[in-house]
Design an enzyme around this catalytic site. Structure first.
Site, PDB file in Angstrom:
ATOM      1  N   HIS A 191      57.032  39.462 -70.611  1.00 32.58           N
ATOM      2  CA  HIS A 191      58.379  39.636 -70.044  1.00 32.58           C
ATOM      3  C   HIS A 191      58.745  41.124 -69.903  1.00 32.58           C
ATOM      4  O   HIS A 191      59.898  41.511 -70.072  1.00 32.58           O
ATOM      5  CB  HIS A 191      59.442  38.947 -70.907  1.00 32.58           C
ATOM      6  CG  HIS A 191      59.313  37.454 -70.958  1.00 32.58           C
ATOM      7  ND1 HIS A 191      59.964  36.620 -70.106  1.00 32.58           N
ATOM      8  CD2 HIS A 191      58.576  36.652 -71.776  1.00 32.58           C
ATOM      9  CE1 HIS A 191      59.655  35.352 -70.393  1.00 32.58           C
ATOM     10  NE2 HIS A 191      58.810  35.346 -71.399  1.00 32.58           N
ATOM     11  N   ASN A 221      63.908  29.970 -70.573  1.00 29.71           N
ATOM     12  CA  ASN A 221      63.208  30.208 -69.314  1.00 29.71           C
ATOM     13  C   ASN A 221      63.865  29.429 -68.181  1.00 29.71           C
ATOM     14  O   ASN A 221      64.759  28.615 -68.427  1.00 29.71           O
ATOM     15  CB  ASN A 221      61.746  29.738 -69.423  1.00 29.71           C
ATOM     16  CG  ASN A 221      60.846  30.744 -70.150  1.00 29.71           C
ATOM     17  OD1 ASN A 221      61.190  31.916 -70.290  1.00 29.71           O
ATOM     18  ND2 ASN A 221      59.714  30.287 -70.610  1.00 29.71           N
ATOM     19  N   TYR A 276      59.517  37.497 -82.671  1.00 32.31           N
ATOM     20  CA  TYR A 276      60.424  38.384 -81.927  1.00 32.31           C
ATOM     21  C   TYR A 276      60.874  39.585 -82.755  1.00 32.31           C
ATOM     22  O   TYR A 276      60.774  40.727 -82.320  1.00 32.31           O
ATOM     23  CB  TYR A 276      61.616  37.586 -81.383  1.00 32.31           C
ATOM     24  CG  TYR A 276      61.205  36.699 -80.231  1.00 32.31           C
ATOM     25  CD1 TYR A 276      60.389  35.593 -80.450  1.00 32.31           C
ATOM     26  CD2 TYR A 276      61.570  36.975 -78.924  1.00 32.31           C
ATOM     27  CE1 TYR A 276      59.964  34.786 -79.408  1.00 32.31           C
ATOM     28  CE2 TYR A 276      61.157  36.168 -77.874  1.00 32.31           C
ATOM     29  CZ  TYR A 276      60.354  35.076 -78.124  1.00 32.31           C
ATOM     30  OH  TYR A 276      59.927  34.287 -77.084  1.00 32.31           O
TER      31      TYR A 276
END
Ligand code: HDE
Length: 705
Positions: A69, A142, A356
């Site tokens: 991304h 998404n 993350y």
């Protein structure tokens, strides 16, 4: 219109009006053009702290891009709740209809590097940070409701396979290469996601015209501690629309910033993009009533089984002031959750809870990344986390531990009734294992459901997209394996693709278990069980059923030339604007164009700095001289033919036969006029624009362009 926009842009340009230039220490700079030298023609002196600071800072301007991304853009917005979910959750921002929750959203592609093109065939990230009064809630979703893999441990493999190949770093932002399809052909669980990624969902017309999905099943917890499972949805008010694959490839060359430009322009022009925010809610006791596992991220919950209840509106209303400080430094994590919401045991989600924050430490270089303005929660942060690189908070006093008596026990823990986060306590029994539940092996039922739910032209696009990708493979073994796998979804589709790419045409459904399992692979991955979906079709899965009928924010290219019919131009521009569309005047030069009554009008664009693929529809202006001029301009003809090829609405003004005759599309008009309006019928033309595209003319009326 142009002037208004330039004024808005101008307002964004200067941030330090009437301020002196200073060093980072606040010392005013007297000369920003010359280094300090030993004499006029002498060497630069080490003493020059101004130049040293400037260059040293510059040398460190780049930070690592996101490992996936990397290419994306973000804007600010707000969530307005219309319907309270109080019976399901204690999360205030989901049950108090008085609150408006500010948010930051980042849209992205997955595979390409930061400088790659917006129009790659790819999943789009749809990551939202809700700044709620009770802390940040991140929904890192998404534009596709399912994922390639079921378990987080496969993520690095998936990403290695799809990113440019390691020996030559090719191809950029594309999945049409051997390593990706090698991996996919050996991972039957990816079948459903592959159908979505090969569909037009992966080449959106605009970020503003994409659905958003939280993907995983989450839990909502109410005041009584009762659990409901939930899936989050965002449905764009403008409908879900895409471009054609040929068009996407051309846009990548003509304007690789197409999506980010479209989003920023819409917001700057006051056309704030909006989505209905919805939820699918499933009582805990219904967890096992589906023919798929609710914890399996390769499955969606069909809307026929559990309808999406619309509970609010998301509006995007402000562009960032600084791309780096906001878009690059924003740090999303599915682990950022607030009281009243909890994680399900989806094994993909569970892995994301680690990944993350871990990547932010590396990418943003410090455990203090949450102190950055874009990441800070609305409420004050009080805890005993201390120090580290780039600490912003100045913690006062002596107390940096707990329990303490010197600080009166502060900061206090919050009880659940005071909003303290409490993980929902669930009972776990059983053995520690490295496997998954039986229903996770149901790889094909929803891939079939998705394919069968598509309109004929959508099925054709999927077949052509897979054929395109497989045609780029160097390995015929991978290509054949993939074709064979596809028989499990649709035999005719597999046969069509095989014929296109030179593979052996399969005559029957290929049984997965017959795979030769590579030595390093997990044999369980090759198992598949066949459970027929309880549904034949699901309307929500086809973009053919999306919102249509409005021309709002559609970019309409208006072709004109010297001698144009002034009245006609005025009428069409007015009609487009009245419908909320955007007329863009295009001519063969940027110098003013003279009308039939002598008025000069400046074009917005010219044939050599834009292209037909950048517009939603094309129309032409009449006037005898203008029609002759356009008919003699090859670029104008190409604009029209290309728009026809990409199934767009086209409008010819009255008395334009000369121009129509020059186009290739005129030969096809004998077959059908669908989407092409001739004779200056503005109402008809704009009705066609509202339809978005006329895909049905694609196969029967193919033209070169
Ligand atoms: Fe991500 N993903 N992901 N992902 N993902 C990242 O985090 C990861 C997954 C998604 O605009 C990274 O800060 C793992 C699913 C979006 O900044 C990284 C797994 C979904 C974004 C990461 C997944 C997503 C990311 C890279 C499997 C849809 C962009 C930089 C367990 C629900 C966020 C970063 C933005 C970004 C890891 C799977 C969506 C490396 C390990 C499923 C929209 O941490």
């Amino acid at each position: 219109m142009k002037t208004k926009k330039s004024q808005q842009l101008q307002a964004q340009i200067v941030d330090s009006t009437n301020e002196f230039l200073t060093t980072n220490q606040g010392v005013k700079v007297n000369d920003n053009h010359n280094s300090l030298k030993s004499h006029e023609r002498g060497a630069t002196l080490l003493e020059d702290f101004i130049v040293r600071e400037k260059l040293a800072h510059f040398d460190r301007e780049r930070i690592p891009e996101r490992v996936v991304h990397a290419r994306g853009t973000g804007v600010h917005g707000v969530l307005k709740l219309k319907k309270s979910l109080e019976q399901y959750t204690t999360a205030d921002f989901l049950n108090n209809t008085e609150t408006e929750t500010p948010l930051f959203i980042r849209f992205s592609t997955v595979a390409g590097f930061r400088g790659s093109t917006d129009l790659a065939r790819d999943v789009r990230g749809f990551a939202i940070k809700f700044y709620t009064e009770a802390g940040n809630f991140d929904l890192v979703g998404n534009n596709i409701p399912v994922f390639f893999i079921q378990d987080a441990t496969k993520f690095p493999d998936l990403v290695h396979a799809v990113k440019p190949e390691q020996d030559n770093e090719m191809p950029q932002a594309g999945s049409a290469h051997d390593t990706f399809w090698d991996f996919i052909s050996l991972m039957p669980e990816s079948a459903h996601m592959i159908m979505w990624v090969m569909s037009d969902r992966a080449i959106p017309r605009s970020y503003r015209m994409m659905e958003g999905f939280g993907v995983h099943t989450y839990k909502l917890i109410n005041a009584a501690g009762k659990v409901h499972f939930v899936k989050f949805h965002f449905k764009p008010k403008l409908g879900v629309h895409s471009v054609a694959w040929d068009e996407a490839q051309r846009i990548s060359g003509k304007d690789s910033d197409f999506h980010r430009r479209d989003l920023l322009e819409a917001i700057l022009e006051g056309n704030f993009p909006e989505w209905d925010f919805g939820v699918q809610i499933i009582p805990e006791e219904d967890e096992h009533k589906f023919d798929f596992d609710l914890l399996d991220p390769t499955k969606l919950v069909p809307e026929e089984l559990v309808p999406v209840e619309i509970i609010g509106t998301m509006t995007l209303n402000k562009v960032p002031d600084n791309f780096f400080a906001e878009v690059e430094q924003v740090a999303f994590s599915p682990a950022n959750i607030v009281s009243g919401i909890d994680f399900s045991d989806d094994p993909l989600l569970q892995g994301r809870l680690f990944s993350y924050t871990d990547t932010q430490f590396h990418r943003l270089g410090t455990s203090n990344f949450n102190d950055l303005p874009i990441n800070r929660p609305l409420n004050e942060v009080h805890n005993n986390n201390r120090d580290g690189f780039y600490r912003q908070q100045i913690s006062k006093g002596k107390i940096n531990y707990s329990p303490n008596s010197l600080g009166g026990g502060c900061p206090f823990q919050a009880k659940a009734s005071e909003g303290g986060f409490t993980s929902h306590s669930s009972e776990y029994t059983g053995m520690k294992v490295r496997t998954k539940s039986d229903k996770f092996f149901n790889h094909f039922s929803q891939a079939i459901l998705f394919y069968n739910s598509q309109a004929e032209y959508e099925k054709q696009h999927i077949k052509d997209a897979i054929a395109f990708e497989l045609s780029k493979l160097e390995s015929s073994e991978i290509c054949q394996r993939m074709v064979n796998n596809l028989t499990n979804i649709d035999l005719e589709m597999a046969q069509y693709i095989a014929e296109k790419v030179g593979a052996i045409i399969p005559q029957k459904v290929y049984r997965y278990e017959n795979h030769a399992v590579p030595a390093n692979a997990n044999p369980a991955d090759y198992q598949s069980i066949t459970i027929k979906s309880s549904l034949e079709k699901s309307e929500a899965l086809s973009m053919a059923n999306t919102v249509k009928g409005s021309i709002a924010t559609r970019q309409i290219g208006v072709l004109f030339a010297d001698g144009f019919d002034e009245k006609s131009l005025e009428n069409i521009v007015r009609a487009i604007k009245t419908g909320g569309g955007k007329p863009i005047l295009i001519a063969n030069k940027l110098t003013a164009i003279k009308g039939d009554k002598g008025t000069n009008i400046s074009p917005d664009k010219t044939f050599f700095n834009c292209a037909s693929v950048l517009f939603d529809a094309i129309c032409t202006i009449g006037g005898q001289k203008c029609v002759e001029n356009l008919a003699n301009t090859p670029e104008a003809i190409q604009f029209l033919d290309e728009a026809f090829k990409h199934c767009k609405a086209i409008g010819f003004d009255a008395n334009s036969d000369l121009l129509v005759a020059e186009t290739h599309l005129s030969k096809k008009l004998k077959l059908n006029h669908i989407g092409v309006s001739i004779g200056g019928n503005t109402i008809e033309f704009l009705k066609y624009v509202g339809e978005h595209r006329f895909w049905e003319r694609e196969l029967s009326r193919k033209i070169p362009s």
